[in-house]
Write a protein that holds these residues in place. Sequence first.
Motif, PDB file in Angstrom:
ATOM      1  N   PHE A  88      -4.202   9.219  10.948  1.00  0.00           N
ATOM      2  CA  PHE A  88      -4.003   7.764  10.881  1.00  0.00           C
ATOM      3  C   PHE A  88      -3.052   7.261  11.971  1.00  0.00           C
ATOM      4  O   PHE A  88      -3.069   6.079  12.306  1.00  0.00           O
ATOM      5  N   ALA A  89      -2.261   8.138  12.531  1.00  0.00           N
ATOM      6  CA  ALA A  89      -1.454   7.755  13.704  1.00  0.00           C
ATOM      7  C   ALA A  89      -2.361   7.370  14.866  1.00  0.00           C
ATOM      8  O   ALA A  89      -1.975   6.598  15.740  1.00  0.00           O
ATOM      9  N   HIS A 108       6.230   2.741   6.568  1.00  0.00           N
ATOM     10  CA  HIS A 108       5.775   4.086   6.211  1.00  0.00           C
ATOM     11  C   HIS A 108       4.339   4.367   6.634  1.00  0.00           C
ATOM     12  O   HIS A 108       3.897   5.510   6.530  1.00  0.00           O
ATOM     13  N   PRO A 166       1.364   5.016   9.229  1.00  0.00           N
ATOM     14  CA  PRO A 166       1.323   5.518  10.609  1.00  0.00           C
ATOM     15  C   PRO A 166       0.962   4.457  11.636  1.00  0.00           C
ATOM     16  O   PRO A 166       1.539   4.445  12.728  1.00  0.00           O
ATOM     17  N   ASP A 167       0.031   3.569  11.319  1.00  0.00           N
ATOM     18  CA  ASP A 167      -0.340   2.617  12.366  1.00  0.00           C
ATOM     19  C   ASP A 167       0.771   1.603  12.632  1.00  0.00           C
ATOM     20  O   ASP A 167       0.929   1.134  13.770  1.00  0.00           O
ATOM     21  N   ASP A 226      -3.070  -5.056   0.794  1.00  0.00           N
ATOM     22  CA  ASP A 226      -3.060  -4.240  -0.422  1.00  0.00           C
ATOM     23  C   ASP A 226      -3.481  -5.069  -1.634  1.00  0.00           C
ATOM     24  O   ASP A 226      -2.657  -5.650  -2.338  1.00  0.00           O
ATOM     25  N   VAL A 261       4.234   9.652  17.030  1.00  0.00           N
ATOM     26  CA  VAL A 261       4.076   8.359  16.361  1.00  0.00           C
ATOM     27  C   VAL A 261       4.956   8.283  15.115  1.00  0.00           C
ATOM     28  O   VAL A 261       5.557   7.243  14.818  1.00  0.00           O
ATOM     29  N   THR A 262       5.040   9.386  14.402  1.00  0.00           N
ATOM     30  CA  THR A 262       5.696   9.345  13.088  1.00  0.00           C
ATOM     31  C   THR A 262       7.034  10.099  13.059  1.00  0.00           C
ATOM     32  O   THR A 262       7.654  10.190  12.002  1.00  0.00           O
ATOM     33  N   VAL A 266      -0.433   7.023   3.305  1.00  0.00           N
ATOM     34  CA  VAL A 266      -1.645   7.856   3.278  1.00  0.00           C
ATOM     35  C   VAL A 266      -1.380   9.315   2.972  1.00  0.00           C
ATOM     36  O   VAL A 266      -2.276  10.028   2.520  1.00  0.00           O
ATOM     37  N   ASP A 267      -0.169   9.783   3.230  1.00  0.00           N
ATOM     38  CA  ASP A 267       0.111  11.200   2.969  1.00  0.00           C
ATOM     39  C   ASP A 267       0.594  11.424   1.536  1.00  0.00           C
ATOM     40  O   ASP A 267       0.966  12.549   1.182  1.00  0.00           O
ATOM     41  N   SER A 308       0.804  -1.244   0.000  1.00  0.00           N
ATOM     42  CA  SER A 308       0.000   0.000   0.000  1.00  0.00           C
ATOM     43  C   SER A 308       0.832   1.288   0.000  1.00  0.00           C
ATOM     44  O   SER A 308       1.935   1.335   0.561  1.00  0.00           O
ATOM     45  N   ARG A 309       0.241   2.297  -0.612  1.00  0.00           N
ATOM     46  CA  ARG A 309       0.875   3.626  -0.639  1.00  0.00           C
ATOM     47  C   ARG A 309       0.690   4.329   0.689  1.00  0.00           C
ATOM     48  O   ARG A 309      -0.338   4.184   1.340  1.00  0.00           O
ATOM     49  N   ALA A 312      -5.887  -2.467  11.910  1.00  0.00           N
ATOM     50  CA  ALA A 312      -5.521  -1.208  11.233  1.00  0.00           C
ATOM     51  C   ALA A 312      -6.381  -0.987   9.992  1.00  0.00           C
ATOM     52  O   ALA A 312      -6.751   0.156   9.685  1.00  0.00           O
ATOM     53  N   ALA A 370       3.239   1.508  -3.752  1.00  0.00           N
ATOM     54  CA  ALA A 370       3.242   0.712  -2.531  1.00  0.00           C
ATOM     55  C   ALA A 370       4.627   0.791  -1.885  1.00  0.00           C
ATOM     56  O   ALA A 370       5.645   0.736  -2.568  1.00  0.00           O
ATOM     57  N   SER A 393      -5.603   6.179  14.309  1.00  0.00           N
ATOM     58  CA  SER A 393      -6.776   5.509  13.754  1.00  0.00           C
ATOM     59  C   SER A 393      -7.203   4.298  14.593  1.00  0.00           C
ATOM     60  O   SER A 393      -8.390   4.135  14.894  1.00  0.00           O
ATOM     61  N   PRO A 430      -3.267  13.794   7.076  1.00  0.00           N
ATOM     62  CA  PRO A 430      -3.566  12.354   7.151  1.00  0.00           C
ATOM     63  C   PRO A 430      -2.669  11.603   8.129  1.00  0.00           C
ATOM     64  O   PRO A 430      -3.133  10.699   8.829  1.00  0.00           O
ATOM     65  N   ASN A 431      -1.399  11.951   8.196  1.00  0.00           N
ATOM     66  CA  ASN A 431      -0.519  11.222   9.117  1.00  0.00           C
ATOM     67  C   ASN A 431      -0.967  11.375  10.561  1.00  0.00           C
ATOM     68  O   ASN A 431      -0.948  10.421  11.330  1.00  0.00           O
TER      69      ASN A 431
END
Lengths: 601, 601
Positions: free
Chosen positions: B522-523, A345, A347-348, B171, B593-594, A333-334, A330-331, B448, A340, B525, B518-519
């Motif tokens: 989703f951090a 990369h 966040p979760d 994915d 988180v990131t 999210v940002d 997967s790509r 996730a 992919a 989520s 988004p980061n």
Amino acid sequence: MSYQAPVKDMLFCMKELAGLEEVAKIPGFEESGVETAQAVLEECAKFNEGVVAPLNWEGDKNPGGWNNGRVTTAPGFKEAFRQYAEGGWQGLQHPTEFGGQGLPKTIGAACGEILNSANLSFALCPLLTDGAVEALLTAGTSEQQRLYIPKMLSGEWTGTMNLTEPQAGSDLALVRTKAVPQGDGSYRVSGQKIFITYGEHDMADNIVHLVLARTPDAPDGVKGISLFIVPKFMVNADGSLGSRNDVYCASIEHKMGIKASPTAVLVYGDDKGEVGPGAIGYLVGQENRGLEYMFIMMNAARFAVGVQGIAVAERAYQKAVQYAKDRVQSRPVDGSLPAAAPIIHHPDVRRMLMTMRAYTEGCRAMATVAAAAYDAAHHHPDAEVRKQNQAFYEFMVPLVKGYSTEMSLDVTSLGVQVHGGMGFIEETGAAQYYRDAKILTIYEGTTAIQANDLVGRKTARDGGQTAKAIAAQIEATETQLAGRGSVAARSMLKRLKAARAAFMDVVDFVAGNTKGSPNAVFAGSVPYLMLAGNVVAGWQMARALMVAEDKAAAGEDVAFMQAKVTTARFYAEHLLSKAPGMRDSILEGGDSVTALALDAF
Amino acid sequence: MSYQAPVKDMLFCMKELAGLEEVAKIPGFEESGVETAQAVLEECAKFNEGVVAPLNWEGDKNPGGWNNGRVTTAPGFKEAFRQYAEGGWQGLQHPTEFGGQGLPKTIGAACGEILNSANLSFALCPLLTDGAVEALLTAGTSEQQRLYIPKMLSGEWTGTMNLTEPQAGSDLALVRTKAVPQGDGSYRVSGQKIFITYGEHDMADNIVHLVLARTPDAPDGVKGISLFIVPKFMVNADGSLGSRNDVYCASIEHKMGIKASPTAVLVYGDDKGEVGPGAIGYLVGQENRGLEYMFIMMNAARFAVGVQGIAVAERAYQKAVQYAKDRVQSRPVDGSLPAAAPIIHHPDVRRMLMTMRAYTEGCRAMATVAAAAYDAAHHHPDAEVRKQNQAFYEFMVPLVKGYSTEMSLDVTSLGVQVHGGMGFIEETGAAQYYRDAKILTIYEGTTAIQANDLVGRKTARDGGQTAKAIAAQIEATETQLAGRGSVAARSMLKRLKAARAAFMDVVDFVAGNTKGSPNAVFAGSVPYLMLAGNVVAGWQMARALMVAEDKAAAGEDVAFMQAKVTTARFYAEHLLSKAPGMRDSILEGGDSVTALALDAF
């Protein structure tokens, strides 16, 4: 599945948090400064990464087995143990007069972590031997010490702790094993012990069982328990081995994890040896004081099991990081990458890895600081310093044991989760850590038993004095944080302050109510332990944050120091932030814990 | 290890929380009132307690195996599946026109829980078949429906979902399996699929694989995926079986848990069948819309996996209660008994059991209410009612899947913990639930992935409207609670109010920032998902509390109702109380988180 010992972080904990240079000022530890620590850790890392770690997964698949009383250990274990012994690792923390290296626990605990990360099952044998040595050093006669300890430190013999019986687990008052004096200074021991780790194996020439049993006229309950040495083979005065004693391994358990460590059912007194019926045993210390001596072993072992939690968490973390860097899916999210990307990369995935990392580093910092307190408590020339450190260390034992092992369940679960479906496939290896870790919250006293200790002996008994002294130290750290302008320091200050306040509220509650409202207090005993562990580990991360900020600003090992700051901040924002909610459920939730009618369950 | 289905609690959830009598007013469900529910559940309990549950532990030890493409299932599975099919259980929720029973999901979900409590591994076969039937009902031609569905409902054939490939897990854009049109309406499918649950077995005459694959000119990514029926044996027009198709089970996985459910690697197009190279497949619906159809299966399966979490939690709870009532160890801390007592008398054991119970009951209530919304969404005559219920149900799917399965990890871990050392011994059986449960947070979309769904499709897309509508309903429940004077209601009000406020804060954050940051979103989520699940399950416990207080006051089933009040209060004080801390870490903890540099991991 390669493992790399986190030597740099261990040295950071020793130097910057646990004051290794202060430890090295204690008489006897003059050689144990940073240079020694680094050299020992690097050697330890080399041995365990190269020899012990590669046996871990194989041992899970093929753990050896039992055949007519004999236990064969997993492939490679015997040879690795020989190398372990020859390297002098068994004697690391033990006195030089018996052939040990005499290093402080501050360094020894880190070596223990490395060994356990490499192979939890393998490491249990040395761990139990350490405990047995500790008990003999404290309560054994000088003859017993002379006869047993050098052989145990050389790895020729190993040690065990024999407490549990089918009806006596957490409740040792129920121990029934008998020891009858023979008039010649020896006793004949009979009974059955279960869950004896490395109670039988093929890695050493002899096994020194330390056994809890009752003499014929002993009072009921825990005040009637004595401690005995029962060697698998009798030991002649010159240290050579004699007849086979009457202790026999009836079976080994089929366990969920740590499969390569044989867990024995031992039968004493079944006339299976060469000495007639009744295993020949020798009293350690005085009659009826066995539990006291056993607690010496147990306290050493409890700390060591806490370190096992840190160790398996570190191993699970490293494995998850490796997978997260390799696995493409997967790509982001940002939109920062066009296709992919490796899942690290996402966040979760970062959240999971950071959770694993923060827990592990926080508990490592806590354990290292506790180990330094142990060293000062046992060896510092100043009695007052010894006393303070002893109180601090004793408070820390249930935290290191309880919190580090409970967190290891979360960490190893996240480790599987990072791997997705692959994590559930045994060949991947992540599942083994999840299975292995679950014993850590159980043996050497369940988390509830640790919490009882924290509530009763460590908090209520001194009216919360030791706990409040720790809170005061935390408050001093808050003052230091308040003098800093960074976002990380401010965030840490906010969460540490709230967590420390929550801790103090609960300490007051525990100190004030353990006698009057025991159900209300013990309903929250494990949450109190988790809160205390969280706060103390978080406090160490706060201290680490400040050191790391300063060093990063000074240009010293910038990448490492920045990572430490970020990890500390994560700890504050994601783990310390749980503390106020924990306080609420302890202070206001006691009734609902115990209100349900028995037959409604 | 006996299991007793919690029929009474299930009926309580249906009647008092999910409005079963309202469901029974929907045309087609007129026969599905409380009496029917009770009769069906009792029959279901009888069958699963007697036939399916006893196979669970044996299947773990002896899960059957693979031999040259053939898979033998665990002892007793084949015969139990025959009885399951003959009892009509496979058709329970499916249309009567194809031989199903046409019962609402409100009742079906409870039957699913019972089956899964009895045997998670066994239950997976029906679970996947349900999903395949659902997909065919939605997207299949009437000929496909006529040909396949009746045989699947009768249990003669079973169904599978073929999504995953080695490089394509979460994915699905990376799916590579090919489907080449043959000009006669059929396709030839080739490629490799992994992690196919019951992809091969000996319990039915045929297996209907639903397979994601790409046609030659399909666009890249998820918009180029089509769905195909690939039967293991070709199906003649009269429903009889023809040649062996070219789909072959290359191996099955060696897993940590759910060992008795064969997880297959399936190879398509290796010329191993009787149809020449390339498995013959039939397009379902339109080309390139495969993912959409697969989501129909997947949403059914996700809900069902959530129910699996509840099921394994219930089983673990029952087992732990049994042990806690039997195992005698230590005197109660309040001195209420003169000697060592069953450990259920110890507050910390109570805390563990209550945690297990509260999680399980809370998630069961949530899932039952969600199931009723599904029924209304699909069958209610009023379009507006359908729409509202559809939005509610869709919001609930990630909560039921994510929260119920994550809680099952805690619950099964506590289940082992209650057993102490015995819990770690495989023969005890508690460890199996711990091992089994870990797959639930992974398959049918990891936690996730559920959280991505909750954030993206369920919250951000409608600007948080559905979430806020739920919050408004919770607020209405708070108003009702405020009218009550009981300690339990006041305690619930306090915690629910704070938790709902935390939920709303996070909803605003997610709705406002998913596009822009988004980061940061989703951090948090997964924590958002856990918070939402916690609040919604807690809300249902609040509703349950009020019903139970009233019924207890009216003298109706007093013991059960009082237990429900206590459990709800425990939920509030020990689980809902976590919500504010979760909010804090989501809203203020995103950066940490990131922030860590990639090479610092």
